[in-house]
Structures are given as structure tokens and as C-alpha cells.
Design an enzyme around this catalytic site. Structure first.
Site, PDB file in Angstrom:
ATOM      1  N   HIS A 165       0.348   4.773   7.034  1.00  0.00           N
ATOM      2  CA  HIS A 165       0.920   5.358   5.812  1.00  0.00           C
ATOM      3  C   HIS A 165       1.358   6.800   5.968  1.00  0.00           C
ATOM      4  CE1 HIS A 165      -2.056   2.229   4.569  1.00  0.00           C
ATOM      5  NE2 HIS A 165      -0.968   1.790   3.963  1.00  0.00           N
ATOM      6  N   SER A 178       0.800  -1.222   0.000  1.00  0.00           N
ATOM      7  CA  SER A 178       0.000   0.000   0.000  1.00  0.00           C
ATOM      8  C   SER A 178       0.832   1.271   0.000  1.00  0.00           C
ATOM      9  CB  SER A 178      -0.912   0.012   1.226  1.00  0.00           C
ATOM     10  OG  SER A 178      -0.151  -0.128   2.400  1.00  0.00           O
ATOM     11  N   ASP A 197      -2.421   8.111   7.996  1.00  0.00           N
ATOM     12  CA  ASP A 197      -3.260   7.245   8.822  1.00  0.00           C
ATOM     13  C   ASP A 197      -2.334   6.386   9.678  1.00  0.00           C
ATOM     14  OD1 ASP A 197      -2.273   5.240   7.202  1.00  0.00           O
ATOM     15  OD2 ASP A 197      -4.127   4.984   6.052  1.00  0.00           O
TER      16      ASP A 197
END
Ligand SMILES: *[C@@H]1O[C@H](CO)[C@@H](O)[C@H](O)[C@H]1NC(C)=O
Ligand SMILES: *[C@@H]1O[C@H](CO)[C@@H](O)[C@H](O)[C@H]1NC(C)=O
Ligand SMILES: *[C@@H]1O[C@H](CO)[C@@H](O)[C@H](O)[C@H]1NC(C)=O
Ligand SMILES: *[C@@H]1O[C@H](CO)[C@@H](O)[C@H](O)[C@H]1NC(C)=O
Ligand SMILES: *[C@@H]1O[C@H](CO)[C@@H](O)[C@H](O)[C@H]1NC(C)=O
Length: 367
Positions: free
Chosen positions: A335, A44, A332
Site C-alpha cells: 500500500h 484495501s 507497507d
């Protein structure tokens, strides 16, 4: 004779001047293209939308993700805006390599991304019924189909030439370790950490050999970051102090050491295998320890989430998010913000030897 020589020189000057002005007018708004293509593998941290096309709960195609992306669009990037893949592509003068799953039949002449949120080196990482991802094994398999299409379209020699000059960005490993160290994980009881880390390296190595076999020559392999300093793991600190989780950092560091030795051994055993290793681990710690030098104020809490450090609940449409996003390192609980991703990408591209070894991406390109 003299007259001729002189006008000849003038003409050369004119040509140089004209090409220079053309260069300025054509390329002043973006970097000139420095490589034919870029291929992206990973998780991600660099997913630009593959998971939008997977039936998985690991996704980012909803607000508040993308709040700083043009049109406030939630593209599937786990970020308030662009991520490191976007900024690295920009540095090498390419549009961001598009997600493979958005257009499976494309030949992707300028590169493609297989990166998928939740992906691990190990097949067992995020292999649940609802938490799915393209694992590294899938990503490499899908690349082989793209490589085949490239050969069909360009011919073997031109495809080989294109691949040999294109950076292969491979940013993976955090999820394997995070799942291992997450407080509700069953792993530490069944596999000792050294064995787990060794297994990650031993699994990664043949994928790199396979990519080399398919024509990859220039590998860009960032280390796993100091995952113990992510808001998710900080908030799990047993003393509730919000300090970095030392155990997770210790084993992330061990993994990175193993990764470096593995890369050195590939370099000595494979023909024309060149790489740039980027020490994300220590670079991130440096930013955390000297935030103002890099333009940050908040190093612990996530911008988007809920609860202590905004890390108890993920970033969802019902979570709160900060207004001063570029002050935060973390968007978040896992990340980086767009601002932090940009700082990291610049260091991957042109960082000093202390962080980018044996060469940085810019030097790797010009090898
Ligand atoms: C993010 O990427 C989009 C699409 O390439 C671009 O329009 C935008 O300017 C980028 N934002 C930043 C802050 O670089
Ligand atoms: C991971 O899964 C792929 C495809 O499902 C399989 O081919 C491969 O052998 C698996 N790798 C390991 C280490 O189990
Ligand atoms: C928590 O605090 C205690 C007492 O100060 C200390 O002995 C222990 O090492 C701390 N635990 C961690 C994981 O830092
Ligand atoms: C890459 O590394 C090898 C040595 O491993 C070297 O011979 C080769 O010329 C290097 N450069 C390129 C562009 O492959
Ligand atoms: C961000 O802004 C909020 C309120 O707007 C403030 O309370 C907070 O301290 C700011 N955070 C940082 C890191 O500047």
C-alpha cells in the site's frame, strides 16, 4: 430614477459582498461540497474500516498502521494515515464515506464505503477460511440495500436524483492479479494469464451494469497500478535485484486495456453512463521514475515491514517502520503511504487528459 438605480446597485453589491464573506467564513477550511454523496467500492487501497468488522486476518486495525492518523489511531486503513478514499472525498467536499459495516442500518445520506481489504473482482480471490473480504459481489448486493433505504427515505425521484449526481468510486482488481502472480500461487499453472484477465473484465462488467440499473451514473474507475513495482513483488524478482516484476506489470497493463474497452462499450450501450478512467498504472510509474518531482526519495522499499525491501514480512506491531514516511511511496509491501495516496487522489481529481480519461473526476462532477 437614477438615485433608485444607484442604491439598487449598491444593495446588490452589498448582498454579493455579504454572501462572499459568508462563503469565506463558512468554508475556508474545507472544500465546498460539490456532490450530494459518494459511494466507494473496492479493496484495501480505499478500505476505511470495513474489515474491522469481519472475522478475517486481512485487517489493519493495529499499529503501526495509523501512526500518522490523528491520535495515532489504527482505524483499519492500510496506511500510515489517510488513504486515497479520504483524499478524494476531501476533494469533492465530503466527509470520508463511512464503512458500511460500522453502521448497517444507516441510510448514509452523504455516501458510504463498501471497500474491503483483500477484495477482488472474482469471488475466488481471498476466499479462504481466515482470509476473507467483502467481494465485489457482496459490495454491490449491500449497495442495493442502501439504495432501497434511500428510496424509502427520500422517495424514488429524489433518490434517483441524488444517485445520478454522486460519484461511484470503484477501485478493485489488484488483489485478483497479485494472487495470480504471487510466487506461491497455483493459478498460472491452471489458467493462462490472458484468460484470467479476460475473466476479470467479464466479471466486472455486469456489476457496473447492475450499479447503473440501481441509479449510478458517474463512475470513477482507476486502473490497476503497476503491481509488479510493489515491494512485495519486487522482492520476489528471481534475480534478487529488487527490479519491478515485468510479467505482473505486463498483465496489469493488459487488464487495464481490457477495462478501458469495456468502459467504452458500456458508454455506448447504457443511457447516461459517464465515467472517468484514471491511469494509475502509468501515473505510478511516472512517480517511480521521477520521485523528487513528487516529493519522494524511496521508491522501492516499504516503510513498514521486515527483511529485504521491508517486504518479506508484512507491517505488524513487531515490524520496523521508517521515520521519514513522506519520503516513501510505499507504506507497507502493498500500500502507498499517506503522502503517495494524496498525490494519487489529486491526479484522480484534476489530472490531465494523459492520465484521466475521457474526463477527470472534477470534470465528471460538472457534467
Ligand atoms: C486525515 O483525516 C483526519 C480525519 O478526517 C483529519 O483530521 C486529518 O487532518 C487528515 N490528515 C491529513 C494529513 O490529511
Ligand atoms: C459470486 O458470489 C455471489 C454470492 O455468493 C454469487 O451470487 C455470484 O453468482 C458469484 N459470482 C460468480 C461469478 O461466481
Ligand atoms: C535475470 O538475469 C539473467 C542474466 O542476466 C537474465 O537473462 C534474465 O532475463 C533475468 N531475469 C529476469 C526475470 O529479469
Ligand atoms: C452522460 O453521457 C450521456 C451519453 O452517454 C449523455 O447523454 C449525458 O447527458 C451525460 N451526462 C450526464 C450528467 O448524465
Ligand atoms: C530515512 O531515514 C533513515 C534514518 O533516519 C535513513 O537511513 C534513510 O536513508 C532515510 N531514507 C530516505 C529515503 O531518505
Amino acid at each position: 430614477m437614477m438615485g433608485f438605480a444607484c442604491s439598487h446597485r449598491k444593495m446588490n453589491f452589498l448582498i454579493v459582498f455579504l454572501s462572499f464573506s459568508f462563503f469565506l467564513s463558512c468554508c475556508s477550511f474545507s472544500e465546498a461540497q460539490k456532490v450530494p454523496a459518494m459511494y466507494v467500492f473496492g479493496d484495501s487501497l480505499v478500505d476505511v474500516g470495513n474489515n474491522d468488522h469481519i472475522d478475517s486476518i486481512i485487517r489493519a486495525d493495529f499499529p503501526h498502521n495509523g501512526v500518522d492518523y490523528p491520535g495515532r489511531k489504527a482505524t483499519g486503513r492500510f496506511s500510515n494515515g489517510n488513504n486515497s478514499a479520504d483524499f478524494i472525498a476531501e476533494k469533492v467536499g465530503l466527509p470520508t464515506p463511512p464503512p458500511y459495516l460500522s453502521d448497517k442500518n444507516n441510510v448514509f445520506l452523504k455516501g458510504v464505503s463498501f471497500a474491503s481489504g483483500g477484495a477482488g473482482i472474482l469471488n475466488s480471490t481471498n476466499n479462504g477460511v481466515i482470509s476473507k473480504a467483502l467481494h465485489l459481489s457482496d459490495q454491490v448486493r449491500l449497495f442495493s440495500t442502501v439504495q432501497q433505504k434511500l428510496v424509502n427515505q427520500l422517495g424514488a425521484a429524489a433518490a434517483k436524483q441524488q444517485l445520478s449526481k454522486s460519484p461511484f468510486l470503484i477501485l478493485i482488481g489488484s488483489n485478483d492479479l497479485i494472487n495470480y502472480f504471487n510466487s506461491d500461487s497455483k493459478h498460472p499453472k491452471t489458467t493462462p494469464p490472458q484468460q484470467f484477465v479476460d475473466q476479470m473484465i467479464a466479471t466486472l462488467k455486469p456489476y457496473l451494469q447492475q450499479l447503473h440499473g440501481l441509479g449510478a451514473r458517474k463512475f470513477v474507475i482507476p486502473a490497476v497500478p503497476a503491481i509488479g513495482c510493489m515491494p512485495l513483488l519486487r522482492h520476489q524478482h528471481p534475480n534478487k535485484t529488487g527490479e519491478c516484476l515485468d510479467g505482473a506489470n505486463y498483465w496489469a497493463n493488459k487488464y487495464n486495456q481490457g477495462l478501458q474497452s469495456m468502459l467504452q462499450s458500456l458508454k455506448s450501450s447504457l443511457n447516461d453512463f459517464n465515467y472517468s478512467y484514471f491511469d494509475t498504472y502509468n501515473y505510478l510509474l511516472t512517480i517511480i521514475q521521477n520521485p523528487s518531482t513528487y516529493g519522494f526519495k524511496e521508491v522501492k522499499a516499504a516503510c513498514c515491514g521486515l527483511g529485504r525491501l521491508n517486504a518479506e514480512i508484512p507491517c505488524t506491531p513487531i515490524s520496523i517502520y521508517c521515520s521519514n514516511r513522506s519520503d516513501y511511496i510505499f507504506w507497507d509491501r502493498y500500500h502507498p503511504t499517506e503522502a503517495a495516496a494524496s498525490v494519487l487522489a489529486s491526479a484522480v481529481f484534476s489530472g490531465s487528459k494523459q492520465y484521466a480519461n475521457p474526463v477527470n473526476l472534477n470534470q465528471l462532477i460538472s457534467l
